[in-house]
Write a protein that holds these residues in place. Structure first.
Motif, PDB file in Angstrom:
ATOM      1  N   ALA A 130       0.741  -1.413  -0.030  1.00  0.00           N
ATOM      2  CA  ALA A 130       0.091  -0.276  -0.407  1.00  0.00           C
ATOM      3  C   ALA A 130       0.986   0.977  -0.116  1.00  0.00           C
ATOM      4  O   ALA A 130       0.431   2.170  -0.328  1.00  0.00           O
ATOM      5  N   SER A 134       1.078   4.087  -3.242  1.00  0.00           N
ATOM      6  CA  SER A 134       0.467   4.984  -2.670  1.00  0.00           C
ATOM      7  C   SER A 134       1.896   6.104  -2.907  1.00  0.00           C
ATOM      8  O   SER A 134       1.185   7.105  -3.536  1.00  0.00           O
ATOM      9  N   GLU A 240      -0.377   4.629 -12.852  1.00  0.00           N
ATOM     10  CA  GLU A 240      -1.197   4.612 -12.432  1.00  0.00           C
ATOM     11  C   GLU A 240      -1.206   4.997 -10.675  1.00  0.00           C
ATOM     12  O   GLU A 240      -0.353   4.606 -10.423  1.00  0.00           O
ATOM     13  N   THR A 241      -1.769   5.858 -10.252  1.00  0.00           N
ATOM     14  CA  THR A 241      -1.786   6.405  -8.969  1.00  0.00           C
ATOM     15  C   THR A 241      -2.950   5.789  -8.092  1.00  0.00           C
ATOM     16  O   THR A 241      -4.201   5.884  -9.027  1.00  0.00           O
ATOM     17  N   PHE A 242      -2.622   5.699  -6.767  1.00  0.00           N
ATOM     18  CA  PHE A 242      -4.473   5.575  -6.134  1.00  0.00           C
ATOM     19  C   PHE A 242      -4.197   6.485  -4.283  1.00  0.00           C
ATOM     20  O   PHE A 242      -3.153   6.868  -4.013  1.00  0.00           O
ATOM     21  N   THR A 243      -5.139   6.605  -4.203  1.00  0.00           N
ATOM     22  CA  THR A 243      -5.542   7.136  -3.271  1.00  0.00           C
ATOM     23  C   THR A 243      -4.997   6.400  -1.733  1.00  0.00           C
ATOM     24  O   THR A 243      -5.368   4.891  -2.333  1.00  0.00           O
ATOM     25  N   LEU A 245      -6.142   4.517   0.313  1.00  0.00           N
ATOM     26  CA  LEU A 245      -7.959   3.534   0.328  1.00  0.00           C
ATOM     27  C   LEU A 245      -7.741   3.017  -0.722  1.00  0.00           C
ATOM     28  O   LEU A 245      -7.611   1.410  -0.744  1.00  0.00           O
ATOM     29  N   GLN A 246      -7.159   3.483  -2.112  1.00  0.00           N
ATOM     30  CA  GLN A 246      -7.244   2.651  -2.984  1.00  0.00           C
ATOM     31  C   GLN A 246      -5.410   1.350  -3.347  1.00  0.00           C
ATOM     32  O   GLN A 246      -5.673   0.519  -3.084  1.00  0.00           O
ATOM     33  N   ALA A 247      -5.062   2.429  -2.480  1.00  0.00           N
ATOM     34  CA  ALA A 247      -3.415   1.443  -2.266  1.00  0.00           C
ATOM     35  C   ALA A 247      -3.452  -0.022  -0.849  1.00  0.00           C
ATOM     36  O   ALA A 247      -3.383  -0.774  -1.446  1.00  0.00           O
ATOM     37  N   SER A 249      -6.713  -1.741  -1.065  1.00  0.00           N
ATOM     38  CA  SER A 249      -6.988  -2.867  -1.658  1.00  0.00           C
ATOM     39  C   SER A 249      -6.575  -2.932  -2.667  1.00  0.00           C
ATOM     40  O   SER A 249      -6.476  -4.476  -2.853  1.00  0.00           O
ATOM     41  N   GLU A 250      -5.139  -2.303  -2.707  1.00  0.00           N
ATOM     42  CA  GLU A 250      -4.485  -3.176  -4.641  1.00  0.00           C
ATOM     43  C   GLU A 250      -3.555  -3.509  -4.008  1.00  0.00           C
ATOM     44  O   GLU A 250      -2.483  -4.778  -3.623  1.00  0.00           O
ATOM     45  N   THR A 253      -4.909  -7.513  -3.631  1.00  0.00           N
ATOM     46  CA  THR A 253      -4.722  -7.764  -4.391  1.00  0.00           C
ATOM     47  C   THR A 253      -3.358  -8.129  -4.844  1.00  0.00           C
ATOM     48  O   THR A 253      -3.217  -9.614  -5.377  1.00  0.00           O
TER      49      THR A 253
END
Length: 373
Positions: A130, A134, A240-243, A245-247, A249-250, A253
């Motif tokens: 994460a 990020s 790709e960049t992530f918030t 919370l998205q980071a 989740s990634e 995964t």
């Protein structure tokens, strides 16, 4: 100078990475055990003679030991570092004292304490991924075929330049990494690739070829390939960049991908699709640590995440002396309504120890063979 370079370039990164992962694993056991009211008498990073340490106000001896190939938490009433209960000592304890031992705690408390170590490793891996996603984002390439290699599985199946790969065996894919990850662990295994061509989806059966590759450090690896060149390999990719919370989740995964890939590899070992010489031990981990260190801190941290998942999975193997073996004993106890006899547990622990030592010897033999080869 050569010896100094080896120590600083390989051994030091290995010791640092492994020590951090062991500390996190054992801290999982320690924290949950303490929350469950179980006393901890020793917390060690490493095995063997103590190099330095201290005793805290709760009577726990915190120490750094000489052999940096693991660690342990020893609970009150344990006979050894593998949490084999000292039946003689426990028998002479009061009920209040027994409640502070691992063996005397309620079943759910024992299971939670034992499972906490591997879970801590998984959480660490998710957190590392994460943070990396990020900070650095994620390099991705669309799974669009730029070129089909001659004499390849893709060519035989009818894949054409310009095709977009959209599914593997019905599993939808978004990036070329998804394709690589799926195919690499399926050498000589029939798969069905769905491609999008001129607005229509086509089902193309193919069998990835077993291929020996050499990575940038000269290490030989064996994996499945279908023989396509993507835009990524021609320098066309995006980040790709992530918030936060998205980071996360990634990170979940990515950790899940490592878990499924590991199980697939183990399955391939039993079916003969993968060779056992791919199994590595401490020498290969030290080599990988040094190689990643040459690429920078981010590469070492990413390796630490992968190794953290591996340590968690290894400890969940249903082998006595490992956490998974303890959990099996607890499951049997839950079904039977009473624990296995102490003698049966001791025999199982001895067998488990022999299995673990045999695996370590085999993995180290592979390491040395690869170095010599």
């Amino acid at each position: 100078m050569a010896i100094l370079g080896f120590l600083t370039g390989y051994i030091l990164p290995f010791v640092i990475v492994l020590s951090v992962l062991v500390f996190v694993h054992e801290m999982g056991h320690y924290l949950v055990g303490r929350l469950c009211g179980i006393r901890v008498t020793a917390f060690s990073v490493g095995f063997g003679p103590e190099l330095l340490g201290f005793t805290d106000g709760h009577g726990t001896r915190w120490k750094l030991s000489a052999i940096p190939l693991g660690g342990y938490v020893k609970f009150y009433g344990d006979d050894d570092a593998a949490s084999m209960p000292d039946a003689g000592a426990v028998a002479h304890m009061s009920e209040a004292e027994k409640a502070q031992t691992l063996a005397g705690a309620k079943l759910w408390k024992r299971a939670a304490t034992v499972a906490a170590g591997p879970i801590a490793n998984f959480i660490l891996a998710i957190a590392i991924f994460a943070v990396l996603f990020s900070v650095y984002g994620k390099v991705v390439a669309d799974p669009v075929v730029a070129e089909v290699k001659p004499d390849s599985a893709a060519l035989a199946a009818g894949v054409q330049p310009g095709d977009r790969l959209v599914a593997m065996d019905g599993n939808r894919i978004k990036t070329f990494d998804d394709v690589r990850r799926y195919v690499s662990i399926r050498p000589e295994t029939p798969i069905t690739v769905t491609v999008l061509r001129d607005g229509q989806e086509l089902q193309l059966p193919m069998v990835p070829k077993r291929t020996e590759m050499t990575d940038q450090f000269g290490n030989k690896i064996e994996l499945g390939l279908i023989g396509i060149v993507t835009n990524e390999e021609r320098g066309n990719f995006r980040v790709e960049t992530f918030t936060p919370l998205q980071a996360v989740s990634e990170g979940v995964t990515e950790t899940g991908n490592i878990v499924t890939g590991t199980f697939r590899y183990i399955g391939n070992l039993f079916t003969g699709r993968m060779k056992a010489d791919q199994l590595g031990g401490p020498v290969r981990v030290a080599q990988a640590s040094g190689q990643m260190a040459s690429l920078g801190v981010a590469a070492v941290v990413q390796l630490a995440a992968v190794l953290s998942v591996s340590i968690g999975l290894l400890n969940l193997m249903p082998v006595p002396v490992l956490d998974g073996g303890h959990l099996v004993f607890y499951a049997i106890e839950a079904i039977r309504g009473r624990p296995l006899a102490a003698g049966a547990q001791e025999i199982a622990f001895r067998i488990g120890l022999a299995m673990v030592l045999s695996l370590m010897v085999f993995a180290t033999f592979n390491d040395i063979s690869n170095l010599i080869g």
